[in-house]
Design a protein around this motif. Sequence first.
Motif, mmCIF file in Angstrom:
data_model
loop_
_atom_site.group_PDB
_atom_site.id
_atom_site.type_symbol
_atom_site.label_atom_id
_atom_site.label_comp_id
_atom_site.label_asym_id
_atom_site.label_seq_id
_atom_site.Cartn_x
_atom_site.Cartn_y
_atom_site.Cartn_z
ATOM 1 N N ARG A 14 36.210 24.551 26.697
ATOM 2 C CA ARG A 14 35.885 23.122 26.543
ATOM 3 C C ARG A 14 34.674 22.725 27.376
ATOM 4 N N ARG A 15 34.268 23.596 28.277
ATOM 5 C CA ARG A 15 33.121 23.327 29.141
ATOM 6 C C ARG A 15 31.863 23.955 28.546
ATOM 7 N N PRO A 16 30.726 23.282 28.698
ATOM 8 C CA PRO A 16 29.499 23.797 28.074
ATOM 9 C C PRO A 16 28.950 25.061 28.740
ATOM 10 N N VAL A 17 28.361 25.886 27.889
ATOM 11 C CA VAL A 17 27.591 27.048 28.325
ATOM 12 C C VAL A 17 26.220 26.926 27.668
ATOM 13 N N ILE A 18 25.183 27.033 28.478
ATOM 14 C CA ILE A 18 23.810 27.000 27.989
ATOM 15 C C ILE A 18 23.195 28.354 28.301
ATOM 16 N N VAL A 19 22.544 28.951 27.318
ATOM 17 C CA VAL A 19 21.863 30.221 27.542
ATOM 18 C C VAL A 19 20.397 30.080 27.168
ATOM 19 N N CYS A 20 19.561 30.747 27.930
ATOM 20 C CA CYS A 20 18.109 30.685 27.751
ATOM 21 C C CYS A 20 17.585 32.110 27.587
ATOM 22 N N PRO A 21 17.582 32.615 26.357
ATOM 23 C CA PRO A 21 17.144 33.994 26.145
ATOM 24 C C PRO A 21 15.705 34.223 26.598
ATOM 25 N N ALA A 22 15.474 35.426 27.109
ATOM 26 C CA ALA A 22 14.138 35.871 27.498
ATOM 27 C C ALA A 22 14.108 37.385 27.369
ATOM 28 N N SER A 64 6.673 31.432 22.650
ATOM 29 C CA SER A 64 5.631 32.451 22.536
ATOM 30 C C SER A 64 4.625 32.274 23.665
ATOM 31 N N LYS A 65 4.362 33.364 24.362
ATOM 32 C CA LYS A 65 3.327 33.391 25.393
ATOM 33 C C LYS A 65 3.164 34.819 25.867
ATOM 34 N N LEU A 66 2.345 35.044 26.850
ATOM 35 C CA LEU A 66 2.163 36.380 27.405
ATOM 36 C C LEU A 66 3.438 36.766 28.155
ATOM 37 N N LEU A 67 4.031 37.879 27.770
ATOM 38 C CA LEU A 67 5.304 38.318 28.349
ATOM 39 C C LEU A 67 5.079 39.239 29.548
ATOM 40 N N ALA A 68 6.130 39.460 30.300
ATOM 41 C CA ALA A 68 6.042 40.303 31.502
ATOM 42 C C ALA A 68 5.549 41.706 31.178
ATOM 43 N N CYS A 69 5.850 42.199 29.975
ATOM 44 C CA CYS A 69 5.441 43.548 29.582
ATOM 45 C C CYS A 69 3.977 43.612 29.166
ATOM 46 N N GLY A 70 3.317 42.442 29.064
ATOM 47 C CA GLY A 70 1.914 42.402 28.665
ATOM 48 C C GLY A 70 1.711 42.042 27.207
ATOM 49 N N ASP A 71 2.783 42.028 26.402
ATOM 50 C CA ASP A 71 2.683 41.633 24.995
ATOM 51 C C ASP A 71 2.553 40.121 24.896
ATOM 52 N N GLY A 116 3.774 37.122 22.487
ATOM 53 C CA GLY A 116 4.679 36.832 21.382
ATOM 54 C C GLY A 116 5.898 36.065 21.845
ATOM 55 N N VAL A 117 6.801 35.820 20.900
ATOM 56 C CA VAL A 117 8.031 35.093 21.184
ATOM 57 C C VAL A 117 8.942 35.962 22.043
ATOM 58 N N GLY A 118 9.538 35.326 23.028
ATOM 59 C CA GLY A 118 10.461 36.036 23.898
ATOM 60 C C GLY A 118 10.478 35.484 25.306
ATOM 61 N N ALA A 119 9.465 34.702 25.645
ATOM 62 C CA ALA A 119 9.426 34.112 26.986
ATOM 63 C C ALA A 119 10.469 32.999 27.086
ATOM 64 N N MET A 120 11.100 32.913 28.236
ATOM 65 C CA MET A 120 12.082 31.854 28.441
ATOM 66 C C MET A 120 11.415 30.494 28.231
ATOM 67 N N ALA A 121 12.168 29.567 27.679
ATOM 68 C CA ALA A 121 11.672 28.211 27.457
ATOM 69 C C ALA A 121 11.139 27.625 28.753
ATOM 70 N N GLU A 122 10.265 26.658 28.637
ATOM 71 C CA GLU A 122 9.715 25.975 29.807
ATOM 72 C C GLU A 122 10.840 25.292 30.578
ATOM 73 N N TYR A 123 10.713 25.255 31.877
ATOM 74 C CA TYR A 123 11.789 24.731 32.718
ATOM 75 C C TYR A 123 12.155 23.294 32.352
ATOM 76 N N ARG A 124 11.190 22.470 31.965
ATOM 77 C CA ARG A 124 11.474 21.071 31.635
ATOM 78 C C ARG A 124 12.410 20.988 30.424
ATOM 79 N N THR A 125 12.217 21.848 29.443
ATOM 80 C CA THR A 125 13.099 21.896 28.269
ATOM 81 C C THR A 125 14.523 22.231 28.699
ATOM 82 N N ILE A 126 14.639 23.177 29.614
ATOM 83 C CA ILE A 126 15.953 23.602 30.105
ATOM 84 C C ILE A 126 16.602 22.475 30.907
ATOM 85 N N VAL A 127 15.849 21.866 31.797
ATOM 86 C CA VAL A 127 16.376 20.764 32.611
ATOM 87 C C VAL A 127 16.826 19.608 31.721
ATOM 88 N N ASP A 128 16.054 19.291 30.692
ATOM 89 C CA ASP A 128 16.432 18.199 29.791
ATOM 90 C C ASP A 128 17.757 18.493 29.084
#
Length: 163
Positions: free
Chosen positions: A89-97, A128-135, A137-149
């Motif tokens: 009954r409690r929320p779970v939020i996940v932020c894939p990266a 989508s942005k430059l990822l830690a691996c240097g690629d 594309g899509v896969g970077a965690m959402a911007e912190y403001r989106t998560i906070v909202d």
Amino acid sequence: MGDSVEVKVVTTDAALHFYDPKDVLAEVLTDQHEWNAWKKMSDPVMHIQLRNWADMFIICPLDANTLAKVAQGLCDNLITCILRAWDERRPVIVCPAMNTNMWNHKFTAIHLSTLTDVLNYRVILPISKLLACGDLGVGAMAEYRTIVDEIKEQVELLNANNA
């Protein structure tokens, strides 16, 4: 929404590669904390204590490994044990990266479907942005403001339901 929230950080050993817990302004808990706290049958079990304490669970970032574990119901670390015992009954939020190739893999879609359709978790999609691996594309965690909202929205819903 109130002026403050209490946060505890539960981390995997692998995640410690990316940051120093001394730089975090909250209690940081690892698998070792759970095992150090439990010596005999009557001792408290940390993943149950955390499950009972928390009003919301946020996995930020959620890597492909933990995504797969959660979707399959595995519980081999503190994070996955908390989620396996979680009050649905409690929320779970996940932020894939993850790397774009991992994000686009069929297993990711299957696992995310389990999280959203079966477990009713909220997913904040990667960007989508430059990822830690240097690629690039899509896969970077959402911007912190989106998560906070999203967290604020869930806190407001919790407060309204508890009023």
